[in-house]
Enzyme design. Structure first.
Site, mmCIF file in Angstrom:
data_model
loop_
_atom_site.group_PDB
_atom_site.id
_atom_site.type_symbol
_atom_site.label_atom_id
_atom_site.label_comp_id
_atom_site.label_asym_id
_atom_site.label_seq_id
_atom_site.Cartn_x
_atom_site.Cartn_y
_atom_site.Cartn_z
ATOM 1 N N ILE A 89 37.979 35.149 56.558
ATOM 2 C CA ILE A 89 37.449 36.503 56.712
ATOM 3 C C ILE A 89 37.590 37.217 55.378
ATOM 4 O O ILE A 89 38.678 37.282 54.797
ATOM 5 C CB ILE A 89 38.209 37.280 57.805
ATOM 6 C CG1 ILE A 89 38.132 36.529 59.135
ATOM 7 C CG2 ILE A 89 37.642 38.687 57.943
ATOM 8 C CD1 ILE A 89 36.727 36.314 59.645
ATOM 9 N N LEU A 90 36.490 37.756 54.877
ATOM 10 C CA LEU A 90 36.486 38.383 53.557
ATOM 11 C C LEU A 90 36.667 39.886 53.662
ATOM 12 O O LEU A 90 36.163 40.532 54.590
ATOM 13 C CB LEU A 90 35.174 38.063 52.843
ATOM 14 C CG LEU A 90 34.939 36.580 52.532
ATOM 15 C CD1 LEU A 90 33.530 36.369 52.008
ATOM 16 C CD2 LEU A 90 35.975 36.073 51.532
ATOM 17 N N ASN A 103 25.946 34.992 55.191
ATOM 18 C CA ASN A 103 26.571 33.961 56.013
ATOM 19 C C ASN A 103 25.608 33.589 57.121
ATOM 20 O O ASN A 103 24.735 34.382 57.494
ATOM 21 C CB ASN A 103 27.888 34.459 56.610
ATOM 22 C CG ASN A 103 28.666 33.343 57.298
ATOM 23 O OD1 ASN A 103 28.581 32.182 56.890
ATOM 24 N ND2 ASN A 103 29.400 33.685 58.342
ATOM 25 N N HIS A 105 25.612 32.275 61.108
ATOM 26 C CA HIS A 105 26.461 32.090 62.283
ATOM 27 C C HIS A 105 25.660 31.357 63.351
ATOM 28 O O HIS A 105 24.484 31.684 63.592
ATOM 29 C CB HIS A 105 26.936 33.447 62.824
ATOM 30 C CG HIS A 105 27.850 33.321 63.999
ATOM 31 N ND1 HIS A 105 29.177 32.998 63.875
ATOM 32 C CD2 HIS A 105 27.613 33.440 65.337
ATOM 33 C CE1 HIS A 105 29.733 32.935 65.079
ATOM 34 N NE2 HIS A 105 28.803 33.206 65.976
ATOM 35 N N THR A 140 38.297 43.693 57.792
ATOM 36 C CA THR A 140 39.761 43.787 57.732
ATOM 37 C C THR A 140 40.190 45.246 57.662
ATOM 38 O O THR A 140 39.420 46.131 57.287
ATOM 39 C CB THR A 140 40.305 43.055 56.491
ATOM 40 O OG1 THR A 140 39.857 43.720 55.308
ATOM 41 C CG2 THR A 140 39.839 41.613 56.467
ATOM 42 N N ASP A 141 41.473 45.473 58.004
ATOM 43 C CA ASP A 141 42.040 46.813 57.872
ATOM 44 C C ASP A 141 42.720 46.959 56.519
ATOM 45 O O ASP A 141 42.673 46.044 55.684
ATOM 46 C CB ASP A 141 42.996 47.118 59.025
ATOM 47 C CG ASP A 141 44.153 46.128 59.116
ATOM 48 O OD1 ASP A 141 44.491 45.504 58.078
ATOM 49 O OD2 ASP A 141 44.710 45.962 60.216
#
Length: 541
Positions: A89-90, A103, A105, A140-141
């Site tokens: 996860i970027l 990407n 999926h 992300t956080d």
């Protein structure tokens, strides 16, 4: 030229496919992976693509690992990043330092966003899944923790549907999604970026794709067609070929696919039956007057219009009763008993009509395997503007040939003017000729065919064939005094000379040859009338 930084987790088959196909002229500048044993490294080296390995390390945070990746890519020039099974996860540490990152999926997002999209699709018992190419956004956080709802949530660039078959397991579905879905969708997206045809608004979460819209001619940028299987057929054109028939349930146009087969117990239609019946139906819808046609191998064996349906059928059949054996009969009026009696007088495979009287059905159903199709009213709007021909590796798409001419559309080019009867015959011949395979020549007398020469590689041979059919196969009629229609121009006067020898007195053809003057001169020498349509009518399928 667009250069790509590829980031793969294992085999990198999508990246290698892009490297080999070079969509839009794009090339892969570098491949990076986290595993020094990843097969993609050897495959990239075989293609002379530089590689980098940035291993995952427990002591490194997400941001620290991404900084290392940024450093590894710093010496390469590229305009686009493409992920392929890069199972990390970027965050913005990477994304803000890099150009647009794509990407793919293996599902039609937002459905099945997890790591087992194939298994999830099978568990949900869906009939269609697919793949999605999307722009990668931060999931992300602030502490580097993953926000599950933000994974694979970036703006969609393109999607590709893939059917789920009975008996599929996760492995078979995964392979089909890759080879039939991702191998189409990912290069398409790369091509759009390489051609600078994509406008991305990350704040709005939108991707604008002018290139993916229908052009001014109405031809779609992508031809996406959906249909449902109606039946599995005994076989295709030949017994060694499997086949099925599919239906478009949005179609309101008269159709042999949607027709009711009225004679219970008769065998089902074959692949060739469907093909021939469709051709026959398309032909008789050309005419407003009572019309009948007999089709064999998608070519007319005969066609006519008349004051009554029975008379039209008699004239159509008499063009070439020998070739009509085992053919398809199409009618543009309700079939009555008189016409039905004539139809069963010789072997036919199928009758196609908008309706049938009770007496006609009683007659037709006496023949055990004569399939009787009721296609309903013939005045529906065309179901689709386009027709298509599959090619190995693609397909050709064109507008349907819905051209229709009148006497007013004709340009008379000879010294002799056509008579009113010849003009009427010219229009009938031209509308019928549209349904004859090229090179096509058609002889007509009034509004009935006399001889048809189809599918020849030489136009003059097509004239000779039509003359032979008229002379040897037609019953109680011949080419003497008839009109000849040609689906394309005559390149030389020899076709006119052959027609004159057969007794032809008038010609309708597109015109446009560099030798038009010579062709017109030949017609004048034989006292023929000739008119140009200004448009040709090839039919190669």
């Amino acid at each position: 030229m667009t250069r790509i930084a590829g980031m793969a987790g294992n085999r990198g088959r999508n990246l290698l496919n892009i490297a080999d196909r070079r969509p839009g002229g794009a090339e892969v500048a570098v491949v990076l992976t986290t595993d020094e044993d990843a097969p993609v490294l050897e495959a990239a080296a075989e293609r002379d693509i530089p590689t980098e390995v940035v291993p995952l390390a427990e002591e490194l945070s997400r941001q620290e690992h991404e900084t290392a990746v940024n450093d590894a890519l710093a010496d390469y020039e590229y305009d686009l990043v493409c992920l392929d099974g890069y199972m990390q996860i970027l965050s913005d540490t990477f994304l803000e330092a890099q150009p647009t990152t794509l990407n793919v999926h293996p599902s039609l997002l937002p459905a099945f966003p997890g790591t087992d999209a194939w298994g999830d699709a099978l568990e949900a018992d869906v009939s269609v899944t697919g793949c999605t190419v999307h722009i990668v956004t931060d999931a992300t956080d602030e502490d580097g923790g993953v926000i599950e709802s933000e994974i694979d949530a970036g703006p969609v660039v393109t999607q590709e549907p893939i059917p789920v078959y009975e008996g599929d397991d996760a492995a078979s579905l995964k392979e089909r999604v890759l080879y039939e879905g991702e191998f189409r969708a990912y290069p398409r997206a790369v091509k759009w970026f390489a051609e600078d045809a994509v406008e991305v608004d990350l704040e709005a979460g939108e991707v604008d794709l002018p290139v993916d819209r229908t052009d001014e001619d109405g031809l779609p940028a992508r031809r996406v067609v959906s249909s449902d299987r109606v039946d599995t057929l005994r076989y295709g054109e030949n017994p060694h070929q499997d086949a099925a028939v599919y239906a478009d349930y949005t179609c309101d146009e008269a159709s042999v696919v949607h027709a009711d087969q009225l004679n219970e117990g008769a065998k089902d239609l074959s692949y060739n039956n469907y093909n021939d019946a469709d051709g026959a139906l398309n032909l008789i819808t050309e005419f407003d007057d009572p019309a009948a046609a007999v089709i064999k191998h998608t070519n007319p064996a005969g066609c006519a219009t008349a004051d009554s349906l029975a008379e039209a059928y008699e004239k159509a059949l008499s063009t070439d009763p020998q070739s009509a054996f085992g053919g398809i009969v199409a009618l543009n009026r309700e079939c009555d008993a008189e016409t039905a009696e004539q139809i069963i007088d010789s072997f036919k495979e199928i009758v196609v009509a908008p309706s049938y009287t009770d007496d006609a059905l009683e007659v037709l159903c006496e023949k055990d395997n004569l399939r009787v199709l009721d296609v309903g009213e013939l005045d529906g709007e065309p179901a689709d503007r386009f027709t298509e021909k599959p090619l190995v590796g693609g397909r050709l798409v064109q507008e349907r040939d819905l051209q229709s001419i009148s006497v007013d559309d004709l340009e008379v080019v000879t010294e002799r003017e056509p008579t009113e009867e010849e003009l009427e015959s010219m229009v009938f011949a031209w509308q019928t000729l549209k349904h004859v395979k090229s090179n096509g020549i058609l002889f007509a007398d009034g509004t009935e065919t006399v001889g048809i020469g189809m599918g020849q590689v030489s136009r003059v041979d097509a004239v000779r064939l039509a003359a032979m059919k008229a002379d040897e196969h037609a019953e109680e009629k011949d080419a003497e005094g008839a009109v000849m229609a040609s689906d394309a121009f005559f390149p030389f006067p020899d076709g006119i000379e052959e027609a004159a020898a057969a007794g032809i007195e008038a010609v309708i053809q597109p015109g446009g040859s560099v030798n038009d003057d010579d062709v017109i001169e030949a017609a004048d020498e034989h006292g023929m009338a000739m008119a140009f349509t200004g448009q040709r009518s090839f039919r190669h399928d």
